[in-house]
Design an enzyme around this catalytic site. Structure first.
Site, short mmCIF file in Angstrom:
data_model
loop_
_atom_site.label_atom_id
_atom_site.label_comp_id
_atom_site.label_asym_id
_atom_site.label_seq_id
_atom_site.Cartn_x
_atom_site.Cartn_y
_atom_site.Cartn_z
N LYS A 48 4.34 -9.00 4.06
CA LYS A 48 3.32 -9.13 5.12
C LYS A 48 2.05 -8.36 4.71
O LYS A 48 2.08 -7.55 3.78
CB LYS A 48 3.89 -8.59 6.43
CG LYS A 48 4.31 -7.13 6.36
CD LYS A 48 5.01 -6.68 7.63
CE LYS A 48 5.48 -5.24 7.47
NZ LYS A 48 5.58 -4.52 8.71
N ARG A 163 10.38 -1.79 20.29
CA ARG A 163 9.28 -2.69 19.92
C ARG A 163 9.77 -4.11 20.17
O ARG A 163 10.03 -4.49 21.30
CB ARG A 163 8.88 -2.41 18.47
CG ARG A 163 7.57 -3.00 18.03
CD ARG A 163 7.20 -2.57 16.61
NE ARG A 163 8.10 -3.12 15.60
CZ ARG A 163 7.94 -2.97 14.27
NH1 ARG A 163 6.92 -2.29 13.79
NH2 ARG A 163 8.81 -3.50 13.42
N HIS A 195 15.51 -3.37 13.83
CA HIS A 195 14.66 -2.54 12.95
C HIS A 195 14.90 -1.07 13.27
O HIS A 195 14.99 -0.69 14.45
CB HIS A 195 13.20 -2.91 13.17
CG HIS A 195 12.25 -2.35 12.15
ND1 HIS A 195 12.43 -2.51 10.79
CD2 HIS A 195 11.10 -1.63 12.29
CE1 HIS A 195 11.42 -1.92 10.14
NE2 HIS A 195 10.61 -1.38 11.02
N ARG A 251 15.67 -5.49 4.11
CA ARG A 251 14.28 -5.99 4.19
C ARG A 251 13.29 -4.92 3.71
O ARG A 251 12.45 -4.46 4.48
CB ARG A 251 13.91 -6.33 5.65
CG ARG A 251 14.73 -7.38 6.34
CD ARG A 251 14.09 -7.69 7.71
NE ARG A 251 13.77 -6.50 8.47
CZ ARG A 251 14.58 -5.91 9.36
NH1 ARG A 251 15.77 -6.42 9.63
NH2 ARG A 251 14.21 -4.82 9.98
N TYR A 297 -24.36 11.66 3.12
CA TYR A 297 -24.80 11.75 4.50
C TYR A 297 -24.43 13.10 5.13
O TYR A 297 -23.31 13.58 4.96
CB TYR A 297 -24.13 10.64 5.33
CG TYR A 297 -24.62 9.25 5.00
CD1 TYR A 297 -25.94 8.87 5.20
CD2 TYR A 297 -23.74 8.31 4.49
CE1 TYR A 297 -26.38 7.59 4.90
CE2 TYR A 297 -24.16 7.02 4.19
CZ TYR A 297 -25.49 6.66 4.40
OH TYR A 297 -25.92 5.40 4.10
N CYS A 344 -19.19 7.07 1.85
CA CYS A 344 -20.15 6.09 2.39
C CYS A 344 -19.45 4.73 2.49
O CYS A 344 -18.29 4.59 2.14
CB CYS A 344 -21.36 5.98 1.46
SG CYS A 344 -22.15 7.56 1.09
N MET A 345 -20.20 3.72 2.94
CA MET A 345 -19.56 2.40 3.09
C MET A 345 -19.15 1.80 1.75
O MET A 345 -18.09 1.19 1.62
CB MET A 345 -20.51 1.44 3.81
CG MET A 345 -19.85 0.11 4.12
SD MET A 345 -20.94 -1.08 4.91
CE MET A 345 -21.23 -0.33 6.50
N ASP A 346 -19.97 2.02 0.71
CA ASP A 346 -19.75 1.35 -0.57
C ASP A 346 -19.53 2.31 -1.74
O ASP A 346 -19.26 1.85 -2.84
CB ASP A 346 -20.97 0.49 -0.93
CG ASP A 346 -21.47 -0.30 0.26
OD1 ASP A 346 -20.70 -1.11 0.77
OD2 ASP A 346 -22.63 -0.08 0.68
C1 LIG Z 1 10.65 -5.79 10.88
C2 LIG Z 1 10.32 -5.12 9.59
N1 LIG Z 1 11.21 -5.15 8.58
C3 LIG Z 1 10.96 -4.56 7.40
C4 LIG Z 1 9.78 -3.90 7.18
C5 LIG Z 1 9.56 -3.21 5.87
O1 LIG Z 1 9.47 -1.83 6.10
P1 LIG Z 1 9.28 -0.79 4.91
O2 LIG Z 1 7.94 -1.06 4.35
O3 LIG Z 1 9.41 0.53 5.54
O4 LIG Z 1 10.35 -1.08 3.91
C6 LIG Z 1 8.83 -3.83 8.21
C7 LIG Z 1 7.57 -3.12 8.00
O5 LIG Z 1 7.09 -2.35 8.77
C8 LIG Z 1 9.10 -4.45 9.45
O6 LIG Z 1 8.23 -4.43 10.45
#
Ligand SMILES: Cc1ncc(COP(=O)(O)O)c(C=O)c1O
Length: 412
Positions: A48, A163, A195, A251, A297, A344-346
């Protein structure tokens, strides 16, 4: 480092003075470490947020090459982009390091959507979906009817994160809704998942309690007539620190990228992981400046000696935290400096000191990397700004080109 074969985004790597070099061999090897840590489970590489800033498709391919058999994302749009890219063969080589072909069409789980989301598109793209409540099952079933496809669904139970997921006392209702859809033929409940909230604190009893609640939910699903084949609970910290959380599938996200989910507990190196990303930029200004020169700045920093200043073309517009003003560590030619004055920004300024006459415009400054040769790490940046390594890599902006070094080309 001369440029090896690369895939990159955006296209401007050859003109842009900064880049994030992503070592795909490290991604592949890190997945191997995670497989060894959870030998009875399959590995879903979590990609993700543009693979935590590392670049979705090349990282996904590298993770599959390392033996991940699933991919996970949070958002539907990410899942659609991932499936389309993998099906198109984008993102680099797909042959596993042992010569076997990595799966070209792996299962992809996407776990967030709001009511009214285009779930039909997800089903047509062969995306597994998560459901936390009966409304979600109803929308998935409706999309299945509309597309003529059977939806693969993972029921999420809230075992203690507070969550996503049905609370344990509401899980029976979710199971009943899913069982009804399954009887109708619109849904196949392939998974039950949750989770962990505190797995990065190995002594925290919350993890054991979450395992108990999860196990009870699995029994509820069974009693409701469901036979989920993929039960999953662990992310990186669960994978590395809590074998009892492995179930059928783990995961991991952050550990795939070579970063420790709990640096205070175990460093990347102690876990056998290799940070994949190096953030570097070429100095665009080097100049002598007298003692007493105010910097950036607000003039929050002033040179204390006659010195040399170097300007690094990365700033908060690229995701460099402004909170790293006066703090962020940077190496040039093996010597360590820190950001002088405000980010700074850049751009940021380095006070290179009076002796740095050998540093020239165009030289490479490294903000973070794998820590070898004294380069700072994402953990170092996280420590100085009071955040976690996850945020340091994930917040890196789209303006910074990602340069992906294929496995076996690390020394190119
Ligand atoms: C539902 C779920 N599974 C797995 C992960 C992977 O987590 P991590 O990066 O701590 O291994 C995340 C990330 O936050 C998550 O939201």
């Amino acid at each position: 480092m001369s440029l090896p074969e690369i895939t990159t985004r955006p296209a401007g790597v050859h003109v842009h003075p900064a880049r994030a070099v992503v070592d795909l061999g490290a991604i592949t090897d890190n997945v191997g470490v995670l497989r060894a840590a959870a030998p009875r489970a399959e590995v879903m590489a979590v990609v993700k947020a543009d693979a935590y800033g590392h670049g979705l498709l090349p990282v996904a391919r590298a993770a599959l090459d390392g033996g991940a058999t699933w991919l996970g994302v949070a958002q539907l749009a990410e899942a659609l982009e991932l499936r389309a890219g993998l099906d198109a063969g984008a993102g680099g080589p797909a042959a596993a390091s042992d010569g076997a072909a990595a799966p070209a069409h792996p299962p992809i789980l996407s776990w967030i959507f709001a009511p009214g989301a285009p779930l039909g598109r997800a089903l047509e793209a062969d995306i597994d979906l998560s459901a936390s409540a009966p409304w979600a099952v109803a929308e998935i079933a409706a999309a299945a009817r509309a597309t003529g496809r059977t939806a693969r669904v993972h029921l999420e139970v809230d075992t203690g994160m507070g969550r996503g997921g049905a609370r344990p006392e509401a899980f029976n209702e979710l199971v009943a809704a899913a069982a009804a859809a399954q009887a109708e033929g619109t849904v196949d409940v392939v998974g039950v998942w949750s989770h962990l909230a505190c797995a990065d604190e190995p002594e925290n009893p919350a993890t054991g309690r979450q395992v108990e609640v999860f196990t009870a939910a699995l029994a509820q699903a069974e009693r409701g007539g469901l036979r989920p084949r993929v039960r999953h609970l662990a992310a990186s910290a669960g994978t590395l620190f809590h074998p009892a959380t492995h179930f059928d599938l783990v995961r991991p996200g952050i550990a795939v990228y070579g970063l420790s989910p709990a640096p205070a507990v175990a460093s990347s190196a102690a876990l056998g992981l290799r940070p994949a990303m190096t953030l570097e930029a070429r100095l665009v200004v080097v100049k002598a400046a007298p003692a007493g020169t105010p910097l950036s700045y607000g003039h929050t920093a002033v040179t204390t000696t006659d010195t040399h200043l170097g300007v690094v073309p990365l700033g908060y517009g690229d995701g460099i935290p402004r909170a790293a003003s006066g703090l962020g560590p940077v190496t040039v030619a093996g010597r360590r400096y820190h950001v002088a004055g405000r980010v700074c920004m850049d751009q940021v300024i380095l006070d290179l000191g009076p002796e740095s006459t050998d540093v020239a415009v165009g030289d490479t400054a490294v903000l973070f990397g794998d820590g070898r040769d004294g380069t700072p790490t994402a953990d170092d940046w996280a420590a100085v700004v009071g955040t976690i390594n996850y945020e340091i890599v994930t917040r890196l902006g789209a303006r910074v080109p990602r340069v992906h070094v294929p496995a076996g080309r690390e020394d190119a």
